[in-house]
Design a protein around this motif. Structure first.
Motif, PDB file in Angstrom:
ATOM      1  N   THR A  28     -25.802  23.340  -3.241  1.00 17.50           N
ATOM      2  CA  THR A  28     -26.703  23.397  -5.332  1.00 17.50           C
ATOM      3  C   THR A  28     -27.273  24.923  -4.951  1.00 17.50           C
ATOM      4  N   ASP A  75     -25.862  19.681 -12.759  1.00 13.03           N
ATOM      5  CA  ASP A  75     -26.209  19.572 -11.774  1.00 13.03           C
ATOM      6  C   ASP A  75     -26.629  20.544 -10.844  1.00 13.03           C
ATOM      7  N   LYS A  77     -25.315  23.284 -10.338  1.00  7.97           N
ATOM      8  CA  LYS A  77     -24.180  23.698  -9.187  1.00  7.97           C
ATOM      9  C   LYS A  77     -24.056  25.419  -9.531  1.00  7.97           C
TER      10      LYS A  77
END
Length: 125
Positions: A28, A75, A77
């Motif tokens: 991440t 998220d 990412k």
């Protein structure tokens, strides 16, 4: 060390738009200060935009303010650079960079610990 990977570059006419993406396989980007740099032929690499991890505060080079937007997906990412109203002077190789330590546009590219290989953006008039 897993590198950053940029994608989304290409050729576009002046006034057009492109969205660049940057990921780090298996990781991440949430904890990282992130940035986009660019290097045009014959010119030094310059910082384009940064985004901070805690609250998403952003900064932009004067040359791209109002036209480019840096963001992360929900998220954390993927890092994005949405580029609109592109100009021929935006032609360059674009690189993403990351650091676990606070960095700003004034921090040169080598000081960002995480770096990618770049993606070419070409804007024709």
């Amino acid at each position: 060390q897993v590198p950053l990977v940029e994608s989304g570059g290409g050729s576009v006419q002046a006034g057009g738009s492109l969205r660049l993406s940057c990921t780090k396989s298996g990781y991440t980007l949430g904890p990282y200060f992130m940035a986009w740099f660019r290097q045009a032929p014959g010119k030094e690499r310059e910082g384009v935009a940064t985004i901070d991890p805690p609250g998403g505060a952003t900064t932009y080079a004067d040359s791209v303010k109002g036209r480019f937007t840096i963001s992360k997906d929900s998220d954390k990412k993927t890092l994005y650079l949405q580029m609109t109203n592109l100009k021929p002077e935006d032609t360059a190789v674009y690189y993403c960079a990351g650091s676990l330590y606070s960095r700003g546009l004034e921090s040169s590219y080598p000081h960002w610990g995480q770096r990618g290989q770049g993606t070419q953006v070409t804007v024709s008039s």
